[in-house]
Design an enzyme around this catalytic site. Structure first.
Site: not given
Ligand code: ADP
Ligand code: F6P
Length: 335
Positions: A25, A36, A39, A86-87, A117, A119, A139, A141, A143, A184-185, A199, A259, A267
């Site tokens: 994300g 940064a 450069r 994402r790959c 994490d 990535s 991120t 989040d 987290d 923040g899922r 508040g 609502r 965000q």
């Molecule tokens: P984030 O980096 O925000 O946690 P993702 O969990 O979607 O987001 O991971 C981003 C990308 O990192 C994935 O689409 C994949 O290409 C790579 N990735 C995630 N987990 C692994 C893994 N265990 N081993 C290798 N590549 C990974």
């Molecule tokens: O990790 C950032 C974040 O915005 C989370 O808070 C949310 O759950 C997720 O990415 C949503 O990801 P997307 O809508 O890009 O699949």
């Protein structure tokens, strides 16, 4: 484990070309980090290649040369000029072998990975295949366990806070209950910080979810009405139920018009705050320093008031939880 006050001139390194990518994300401030990296590397006489669309772009060889001008006028922009993705293919050993081979083909000796994490897991796989890697936490989040700061969190909470203030105005005028869903899922940091800053009467956190939360909210609304509260603001972290249906059930049970508002992807965008620009710049520059000290397989972090770095494996094994004092305090202050 923690490295402080690193003298960047101490060791020479064989790294000539540094690659940089953003993955997962996006987060406001990623551009400041990219700038940064570029450069800082150029200032040390190194070449820089930008890898677009994260690991997907690496496998597609979507690789561009970067100079000082290619990162001009981006520090104030949200999103990532390198795009992100994402790959699934990179999760496989074949994908990782191919990625490392492509790095070698393009003369990329090292990569700075800006992401979360997932990535960093990918970065670790490249390090195992001989490509020096440094992760930079990006991120909204917050987290990532090893660090008290992640790129984008500060901007995201300020964006959400301003949106919630606006909802609160109309909620008060109409004497309504408002459920405001923030991102923040799996992580409640945005919800908790906004809950305190705005508040809120109730905050729903993934880390503290239980089966009785709706009943508790309903009782709380009834209590607060008795003492004359005009509105009832509930901050709900994405991933806890369906806010629209929850609003219907709460209205039915309390008789208070309710609502739901989903703040959503606004965000994740927008111009980064000063903090996000400065911390992201520092982390990007530090990633280059670490690579040129000959380090690999490490994450840049900010912990206990200092920029530092951790082994990726150790960092990924660390656990993080919300500050219980903040959780309790939020509840006490909402009375
Ligand atoms: P984030 O980096 O925000 O946690 P993702 O969990 O979607 O987001 O991971 C981003 C990308 O990192 C994935 O689409 C994949 O290409 C790579 N990735 C995630 N987990 C692994 C893994 N265990 N081993 C290798 N590549 C990974
Ligand atoms: O990790 C950032 C974040 O915005 C989370 O808070 C949310 O759950 C997720 O990415 C949503 O990801 P997307 O809508 O890009 O699949």
């Amino acid at each position: 484990m923690v490295t402080k006050n690193v003298d960047v001139k101490t060791r020479d390194s064989k790294i000539e070309t540094i690659g940089v990518l953003t993955s997962g994300g996006d987060a406001p401030g990623m551009n400041a980090a990219i700038r940064a990296v570029v450069r800082a590397a150029l200032a040390r006489g190194k070449k820089v290649k930008g890898i677009r669309r994260g690991y997907a772009g690496l496998l597609d060889e979507d690789i561009i040369n970067m100079d000082a001008k290619s990162v001009a006028d981006i520090i104030q922009r949200g999103g990532t000029v390198l795009y992100t993705a994402r790959c699934a293919e990179f999760m496989t050993a074949e994908g990782q072998d191919k990625g490392a081979a492509i790095c070698k083909k393009h003369g990329i000796d090292a990569i700075v990975v800006i992401g979360g994490d997932g990535s960093f897991q990918g970065a670790r796989k490249l390090a195992e295949r001989g490509i020096n890697t440094i992760g930079v936490p990006g991120t909204i989040d917050l987290d990532i366990a090893c660090t008290d700061y992640t790129i984008g969190f500060d901007t995201a909470i300020n964006t959400a806070m301003e949106a919630i203030d606006k909802v609160r105005d109309t909620s008060t005028s109409h004497e309504r209950c408002s459920i405001i869903e923030v991102m923040g899922r799996h992580a409640g940091y945005i919800a908790l910080w906004c809950g305190i800053a705005n508040g809120a009467e109730d905050i729903l956190l993934p880390e503290r979810q239980d089966d009785n939360f709706e009943e508790r909210i309903i009782n709380n609304i009834k209590e607060k009405r008795k003492i004359g509260k005009k509105h009832h603001i509930i901050i709900n972290a994405e991933g806890i139920g369906d806010s629209y249906n929850m609003a219907k059930r709460i209205e039915m049970a309390t008789g208070m018009e309710t609502r739901a508002t989903i703040v959503g992807h606004i965000q994740r965008g927008g111009s980064p705050t000063c903090k996000d620009r400065v911390y992201a710049s520092t982390m990007g520059a530090k990633a280059v320093d670490l690579l040129l000290e000959g380090k690999s397989n490490r994450l840049v972090a900010y912990r206990n008031g200092q920029f530092c770095d951790f082994d990726i494996e150790e960092a990924l094994a660390m656990q993080k939880d919300l500050d219980q004092y903040m959780v309790d305090m939020a509840q006490r202050l909402s009375r």
